[in-house]
Design an enzyme around this catalytic site. Structure first.
Site, PDB file in Angstrom:
ATOM      1  N   ASN B 182       0.789  -1.268   0.019  1.00 26.48           N
ATOM      2  CA  ASN B 182      -0.124   0.049   0.196  1.00 26.48           C
ATOM      3  C   ASN B 182       0.844   1.268   0.175  1.00 26.48           C
ATOM      4  O   ASN B 182       1.837   1.336   0.351  1.00 26.48           O
ATOM      5  CB  ASN B 182      -1.007  -0.006   1.188  1.00 26.48           C
ATOM      6  CG  ASN B 182      -0.283   0.182   2.642  1.00 26.48           C
ATOM      7  OD1 ASN B 182       0.182   1.268   2.860  1.00 26.48           O
ATOM      8  ND2 ASN B 182       0.004  -1.063   3.087  1.00 26.48           N
ATOM      9  N   CYS B 246     -10.429  -6.700  -3.400  1.00 32.74           N
ATOM     10  CA  CYS B 246      -9.240  -5.529  -3.411  1.00 32.74           C
ATOM     11  C   CYS B 246      -8.372  -5.623  -4.533  1.00 32.74           C
ATOM     12  O   CYS B 246      -7.979  -4.785  -5.097  1.00 32.74           O
ATOM     13  CB  CYS B 246      -8.722  -5.197  -1.722  1.00 32.74           C
ATOM     14  SG  CYS B 246      -9.859  -4.691  -0.708  1.00 32.74           S
TER      15      CYS B 246
END
Ligand SMILES: [Zn+2]
Lengths: 165, 402
Positions: B182, B246
């Site tokens: 991320n 996701c």
């Protein structure tokens, strides 16, 4: 792209000016701006009878926790929400968590971090340092709840808090 | 009835026998020999020398001094599909020391990737890695940290561990590898390495699992992670469809990316071949774009600017590269000082031109993950700036009482 309602909301939330994270000297000033913007946003919601969260932080403003709720088919679904302010804030947004929904939806990273849409990071990055916690809730959490809660409710994976709204 | 019982008895006896056999296998595993530590790497080619094929690199004229690998310490942040495999490769190569960082635990959803095994589900990723890796090569020294580096509680300990994590006491690690998934964590690694002036390599696999990249960052001498929007490999797929999950992941793309990363680490540490600055991988087209990105002289990261000033007499030699993030002032559009960028209607008309400019700037197959600040056109003007009234305690109370 971002839906119109979210867009309109974003335009109403006041913009922040202090570019400071929790490790910076300006954090106290930034934190005041965060609170002022949140107060404005919550008031805005109350005025239009569309409140959907309540939130508070620890003394340092680095840990946030509260509740968010969503109305679906006249039933209210309520969840605990929490997040940390990352050390690189406000260059990066907080990662919003709903731990009690962890494992119930694929649109979540482990630990209950909500999965932001592809639009979130680009939009956030463009608006550094003007977007704050209120914006991250409006742009990140609100659309997520709107997309996920109806699905979770239909599947029976979440329970309404009370029988009437 | 009696025959039924006899049958049951026989099948139970068989089952016991079967289980005994299975158990004995595991007992063998428990007592199997773990090799003892090796002080000196030897080039002797024998069955019991784990380094013989690596030391052969010297005789082949590829690496001058392979043993030096024992003097190096590498930190790996994120022990997932890329980090764990990179850790295993460096462990097998006999790296001196590894620092492993991950707050997560192993889960069954990780089993489409390499390295972890189902029996490790529930263990912390760093503990599970330590057990496997130290068994593979007990010569490697390990430090394990199970925490999230992006939080205030753990960032300072993270800095401390990097500063003191070298092979020699009180020395910093030689290299940091970012193998996280991320943006926030990558920015934290960037911040740490800019502050501490430690070289690092970023790695990533796209959310659609069909492209990957590595990028070598030298504070002040190459672009940092904040100098420009993240670089991505154009996968050929227009936009990631994010319905349902996701992210997707493939062991292949992750393994290849880990291989590129570990290879670059070896080339850099052992000084052979040419080190890659940005190496992309497009799985759909078997395409490997490369480039070098110069630092942005107007980077918004304060520490990046400090490092640029410090290294200004020692710029990276960029011969034979198609590098060129231009030096133009990345305009901080004055008229857009407070404008928020929500719509892209104005933007879209310019998209083609931007795409052309980017192609010229970045080369075929590489793109920015999103708009660079100087590419933005103002679309909405608002003068809606927050007004602060009162001290923090009052504000906190006010929000609480709403
Ligand atoms: Zn920079």
């Amino acid at each position: 792209m971002i839906d119109n309602r979210t867009k309109e909301t974003l335009q109403k939330i006041p913009l922040l000016t202090e570019k400071a994270g929790p490790r910076d000297e300006g954090w106290e000033k930034r934190l005041k701006e965060e609170y002022a913007a949140l107060i404005k946003y919550v008031k805005l919601n109350k005025d239009t009878d569309s409140s959907w969260f309540s939130i508070q932080s620890n003394k340092q403003g680095t840990k946030w926790f509260g509740k968010c709720w969503y109305i679906h088919n006249l039933l209210k679904y309520e969840f605990g929400v929490e997040f940390d302010i990352p050390v690189t804030y406000p260059v990066t947004a907080p990662e919003i968590q709903i731990p009690e929904l962890d494992g119930k939806t694929p649109k979540m990273y482990k630990g209950g971090k909500i999965c932001q849409t592809v639009h979130f990071n680009p939009l956030w990055s463009r608006n550094v340092p003007h977007f704050g916690i209120a914006h991250s809730l409006a742009l990140g959490l609100a659309p997520w709840l709107a997309a996920e809660i109806p699905v979770l409710a239909e599947k029976g994976l979440v329970r309404a808090k009370e029988n009437d709204v | 009835m009696t025959t039924q019982h006899e049958d049951d008895l026989v099948s139970l006896k068989n089952l016991v026998q079967e289980l005994k056999l299975k158990l004995s296998k595991y007992e063998n595993v428990e007592t199997h020999k773990q090799r003892s530590k090796i002080e000196e790497m030897s080039s002797e080619v024998t069955d019991d020398n784990p380094y013989s094929r690596l030391m052969a690199l010297k005789r082949m004229g590829i690496v001058e001094n392979y043993e030096r690998i024992k003097d190096y310490s590498v930190a790996i942040v994120g022990i997932g599909g890329v980090g764990s495999v990179t850790a295993e490769m460096l462990t097998r190569c006999g790296i001196g020391k590894l620092l492993l960082y991950d707050f997560d635990t192993v889960s069954m959803a990780n089993m489409n990737r390499l390295f972890f095994t189902p029996d490790q589900a529930g263990m912390s990723k760093v503990d599970a890695s330590y057990k496997t890796l130290t068994n593979i090569n007990p010569d490697v020294e390990f430090e394990c940290y199970q925490y999230n580096i992006t939080t205030m509680d753990h960032f300072d300990p993270f800095l401390q561990s990097l500063s003191n994590g070298g092979k020699a006491p009180k020395k910093p690690v030689d290299l940091v590898l970012s193998c996280v998934d991320n943006f926030e964590a990558r920015m934290s690694v960037n911040q740490a390495c800019n502050e501490l002036d430690i070289k690092w390599m970023e790695s990533g696999v796209s959310e659609d699992a069909v492209s990957g990249h590595i990028q070598f960052m030298i504070p002040g001498r190459t672009a940092c992670y904040q100098c420009a929007p993240p670089l991505i490999v154009a996968s050929g797929v227009k936009q990631i469809k994010r319905e349902g999950v996701c992210a997707a992941s493939l062991p292949t793309t992750m393994g290849i990316t880990a291989g590129l990363l570990a290879q670059n680490v070896l080339k850099y540490l052992l000084n052979f071949g040419s080190v890659g600055y940005y190496v992309g991988y497009s799985a759909l087209t078997d395409f490997f774009p490369t480039m070098v990105v110069k630092p942005n002289p107007h980077c918004s990261n304060r520490w990046c600017m400090v490092r640029q000033e410090q290294h200004k007499d020692n710029p990276l030699s960029l011969q034979n590269t198609n590098c060129n993030v231009d030096d133009e002032e990345p305009a901080s559009h004055a008229d857009n000082e407070w404008g928020i960028e929500v719509v892209s209607s104005v933007q879209e008309e310019d998209d083609e031109e931007i795409a052309r400019n980017r192609l010229q700037e970045l080369g075929e197959g590489i793109d920015y993950a999103f708009m660079r600040s100087d590419e933005l056109k103002p679309s909405i003007d608002t003068n809606n700036v927050v007004e602060v009234d009162g001290n923090i305690d009052e504000l906190m109370r006010q929000l609480n009482e709403m």
